[in-house]
Design a protein around this motif. Structure first.
Motif, PDB file in Angstrom:
ATOM      1  N   LYS A  60       0.844  -1.193   0.000  1.00 35.14           N
ATOM      2  CA  LYS A  60       0.000   0.000   0.000  1.00 35.14           C
ATOM      3  C   LYS A  60       0.880   1.244   0.000  1.00 35.14           C
ATOM      4  O   LYS A  60       1.942   1.275   0.634  1.00 35.14           O
ATOM      5  CB  LYS A  60      -0.966   0.014   1.184  1.00 35.14           C
ATOM      6  CG  LYS A  60      -0.351  -0.019   2.567  1.00 35.14           C
ATOM      7  CD  LYS A  60      -1.453  -0.068   3.631  1.00 35.14           C
ATOM      8  CE  LYS A  60      -0.886  -0.171   5.045  1.00 35.14           C
ATOM      9  NZ  LYS A  60      -1.966  -0.257   6.070  1.00 35.14           N
ATOM     10  N   LEU A  62       1.135   5.184   0.874  1.00 34.41           N
ATOM     11  CA  LEU A  62       0.532   6.063   1.872  1.00 34.41           C
ATOM     12  C   LEU A  62       0.973   7.506   1.686  1.00 34.41           C
ATOM     13  O   LEU A  62       2.122   7.774   1.325  1.00 34.41           O
ATOM     14  CB  LEU A  62       0.937   5.606   3.278  1.00 34.41           C
ATOM     15  CG  LEU A  62       0.724   4.126   3.606  1.00 34.41           C
ATOM     16  CD1 LEU A  62       1.485   3.742   4.858  1.00 34.41           C
ATOM     17  CD2 LEU A  62      -0.756   3.838   3.775  1.00 34.41           C
ATOM     18  N   ILE A  72      -4.393   6.039   2.133  1.00 29.67           N
ATOM     19  CA  ILE A  72      -3.851   5.085   1.166  1.00 29.67           C
ATOM     20  C   ILE A  72      -4.216   5.592  -0.221  1.00 29.67           C
ATOM     21  O   ILE A  72      -5.393   5.642  -0.581  1.00 29.67           O
ATOM     22  CB  ILE A  72      -4.426   3.670   1.378  1.00 29.67           C
ATOM     23  CG1 ILE A  72      -4.061   3.146   2.769  1.00 29.67           C
ATOM     24  CG2 ILE A  72      -3.904   2.713   0.299  1.00 29.67           C
ATOM     25  CD1 ILE A  72      -4.700   1.811   3.111  1.00 29.67           C
ATOM     26  N   LEU A  75      -3.288   0.782  -3.854  1.00 30.50           N
ATOM     27  CA  LEU A  75      -2.833  -0.566  -3.536  1.00 30.50           C
ATOM     28  C   LEU A  75      -2.093  -1.097  -4.756  1.00 30.50           C
ATOM     29  O   LEU A  75      -2.582  -0.978  -5.880  1.00 30.50           O
ATOM     30  CB  LEU A  75      -4.012  -1.484  -3.206  1.00 30.50           C
ATOM     31  CG  LEU A  75      -4.702  -1.259  -1.860  1.00 30.50           C
ATOM     32  CD1 LEU A  75      -5.934  -2.151  -1.760  1.00 30.50           C
ATOM     33  CD2 LEU A  75      -3.760  -1.542  -0.696  1.00 30.50           C
ATOM     34  N   VAL A 101       1.674  -4.976   2.810  1.00 31.40           N
ATOM     35  CA  VAL A 101       0.468  -5.466   3.485  1.00 31.40           C
ATOM     36  C   VAL A 101       0.598  -6.963   3.742  1.00 31.40           C
ATOM     37  O   VAL A 101       0.105  -7.489   4.743  1.00 31.40           O
ATOM     38  CB  VAL A 101      -0.786  -5.185   2.624  1.00 31.40           C
ATOM     39  CG1 VAL A 101      -2.045  -5.719   3.294  1.00 31.40           C
ATOM     40  CG2 VAL A 101      -0.918  -3.694   2.354  1.00 31.40           C
ATOM     41  N   ILE A 181      -8.219  -6.740   2.437  1.00 26.88           N
ATOM     42  CA  ILE A 181      -8.514  -5.312   2.582  1.00 26.88           C
ATOM     43  C   ILE A 181      -9.462  -5.129   3.767  1.00 26.88           C
ATOM     44  O   ILE A 181     -10.568  -5.668   3.781  1.00 26.88           O
ATOM     45  CB  ILE A 181      -9.147  -4.759   1.295  1.00 26.88           C
ATOM     46  CG1 ILE A 181      -8.172  -4.915   0.120  1.00 26.88           C
ATOM     47  CG2 ILE A 181      -9.539  -3.295   1.468  1.00 26.88           C
ATOM     48  CD1 ILE A 181      -8.793  -4.648  -1.228  1.00 26.88           C
ATOM     49  N   THR A 182      -9.025  -4.383   4.758  1.00 25.20           N
ATOM     50  CA  THR A 182      -9.818  -4.176   5.969  1.00 25.20           C
ATOM     51  C   THR A 182     -10.670  -2.913   5.853  1.00 25.20           C
ATOM     52  O   THR A 182     -10.493  -2.098   4.943  1.00 25.20           O
ATOM     53  CB  THR A 182      -8.897  -4.039   7.190  1.00 25.20           C
ATOM     54  OG1 THR A 182      -8.120  -2.830   7.045  1.00 25.20           O
ATOM     55  CG2 THR A 182      -7.950  -5.228   7.305  1.00 25.20           C
ATOM     56  N   GLN A 184     -10.391  -0.538   7.860  1.00 27.81           N
ATOM     57  CA  GLN A 184      -9.405   0.529   8.084  1.00 27.81           C
ATOM     58  C   GLN A 184      -8.784   0.957   6.757  1.00 27.81           C
ATOM     59  O   GLN A 184      -8.623   2.151   6.483  1.00 27.81           O
ATOM     60  CB  GLN A 184      -8.311   0.036   9.036  1.00 27.81           C
ATOM     61  CG  GLN A 184      -7.184   1.038   9.291  1.00 27.81           C
ATOM     62  CD  GLN A 184      -7.584   2.149  10.240  1.00 27.81           C
ATOM     63  OE1 GLN A 184      -8.258   1.902  11.234  1.00 27.81           O
ATOM     64  NE2 GLN A 184      -7.179   3.372   9.938  1.00 27.81           N
ATOM     65  N   ASP A 185      -8.439  -0.026   5.910  1.00 24.60           N
ATOM     66  CA  ASP A 185      -7.864   0.285   4.598  1.00 24.60           C
ATOM     67  C   ASP A 185      -8.853   1.082   3.752  1.00 24.60           C
ATOM     68  O   ASP A 185      -8.483   2.064   3.097  1.00 24.60           O
ATOM     69  CB  ASP A 185      -7.485  -1.001   3.855  1.00 24.60           C
ATOM     70  CG  ASP A 185      -6.344  -1.751   4.522  1.00 24.60           C
ATOM     71  OD1 ASP A 185      -5.513  -1.097   5.179  1.00 24.60           O
ATOM     72  OD2 ASP A 185      -6.293  -2.986   4.388  1.00 24.60           O
ATOM     73  N   GLU A 188      -8.981   4.591   4.950  1.00 28.95           N
ATOM     74  CA  GLU A 188      -7.781   5.356   4.587  1.00 28.95           C
ATOM     75  C   GLU A 188      -7.707   5.624   3.087  1.00 28.95           C
ATOM     76  O   GLU A 188      -7.091   6.591   2.655  1.00 28.95           O
ATOM     77  CB  GLU A 188      -6.527   4.612   5.056  1.00 28.95           C
ATOM     78  CG  GLU A 188      -6.365   4.616   6.569  1.00 28.95           C
ATOM     79  CD  GLU A 188      -5.113   3.902   7.037  1.00 28.95           C
ATOM     80  OE1 GLU A 188      -4.370   3.361   6.190  1.00 28.95           O
ATOM     81  OE2 GLU A 188      -4.863   3.885   8.258  1.00 28.95           O
ATOM     82  N   MET A 189      -8.328   4.771   2.282  1.00 32.37           N
ATOM     83  CA  MET A 189      -8.316   4.984   0.837  1.00 32.37           C
ATOM     84  C   MET A 189      -9.390   5.965   0.383  1.00 32.37           C
ATOM     85  O   MET A 189      -9.377   6.413  -0.759  1.00 32.37           O
ATOM     86  CB  MET A 189      -8.486   3.651   0.097  1.00 32.37           C
ATOM     87  CG  MET A 189      -7.223   2.805   0.072  1.00 32.37           C
ATOM     88  SD  MET A 189      -7.361   1.336  -0.982  1.00 32.37           S
ATOM     89  CE  MET A 189      -8.229   0.230   0.110  1.00 32.37           C
TER      90      MET A 189
END
Length: 231
Positions: A60, A62, A72, A75, A101, A181-182, A184-185, A188-189
């Motif tokens: 990822k 950032l 993010i 990916l 990741v 992919i969470t 959280q991801d 952030e994306m």
């Protein structure tokens, strides 16, 4: 086990027009590197320029915003390029930090090696530069989209893009995204909070638009997502 760099490069669109002799020469400029899950490949402010090609794993990219949030911007999946090159000491405006990741293997070419390569294979150097420049512009577009538009629209766009990149179509016409992919991801994306990402994804799951489990997202109503994303 060491990578057969020539055989790997043959699988990439950028290198499809080169014969084995040329690929053997080009492969000498790439160095194999391995990273564990969570390792940083480089940091935005400290990074030496260069070219990375992901062989396996997931990375990822950032970016820290002026208000201190981490986003993010992309990916990176196997066979994709990332990084940047500098000419005359001029660094691109939109750079980033890279983190593994999953356990990941890359082929890396330093900025100086890229300059040396460009002397022998100028057409290849031009194609690589264009590819990296296009991806840096995508980074800018991600940052711009986060500054505008509704959160639902941004999440819909993200899911569609992931589906286009790595989705597998089912007989029912769904797109299945198999990747760690969470929520959280996703937050952030798309420049939102984890709580908001969970709320929207849960709502869509109840409405039958998606199905989401650990490491797997199924896009069931693509028409709805595309309309929401403005496609």
């Amino acid at each position: 086990m060491a990578i057969n760099k020539v055989e790997f490069l043959k699988k990439l669109e950028l290198f499809k027009n080169f014969n084995d002799k040329d690929l053997e020469e080009i492969a000498k400029y790439f160095h194999e590197k391995h990273y564990n899950k969570g390792d940083y490949l480089f940091f935005e402010e400290e990074a030496e320029p260069g070219i990375y090609i992901l062989v396996d794993g997931l990375v990822k990219l950032l970016k820290e915003t002026p208000d201190g949030k981490t986003i993010i911007v992309r990916l990176v999946f196997p066979k994709e390029l990332f990084g940047w090159v500098e000419f005359g000491g001029r660094k691109p405006r939109y750079t980033y930090t890279a983190q593994a990741v999953l356990p990941s293997t890359v082929l890396y070419m330093s900025n100086q090696d890229f300059i040396n390569l460009s002397m022998k294979y100028p057409q290849l150097a031009l194609m690589i530069t264009c590819d990296l420049s296009e991806k840096l512009l995508e980074t800018y577009e991600v940052l711009k989209s986060i500054a505008s538009g509704k959160v639902e629209e941004r999440i819909a766009k993200l899911l569609i893009e992931l589906g286009d990149k790595i989705g597998q179509e089912t007989p029912e016409g769904y797109l299945v995204i198999e990747a760690p992919i969470t929520r959280q991801d996703i937050a952030e994306m798309t420049g939102t909070t984890v709580e908001t990402a969970i709320r929207i994804m849960s709502k869509w799951k109840k409405e039958g638009i998606i199905d989401a489990q650990r490491g797997r997202i199924v896009l069931k109503d693509l028409d709805y997502l595309e309309e929401l994303a403005g496609y």
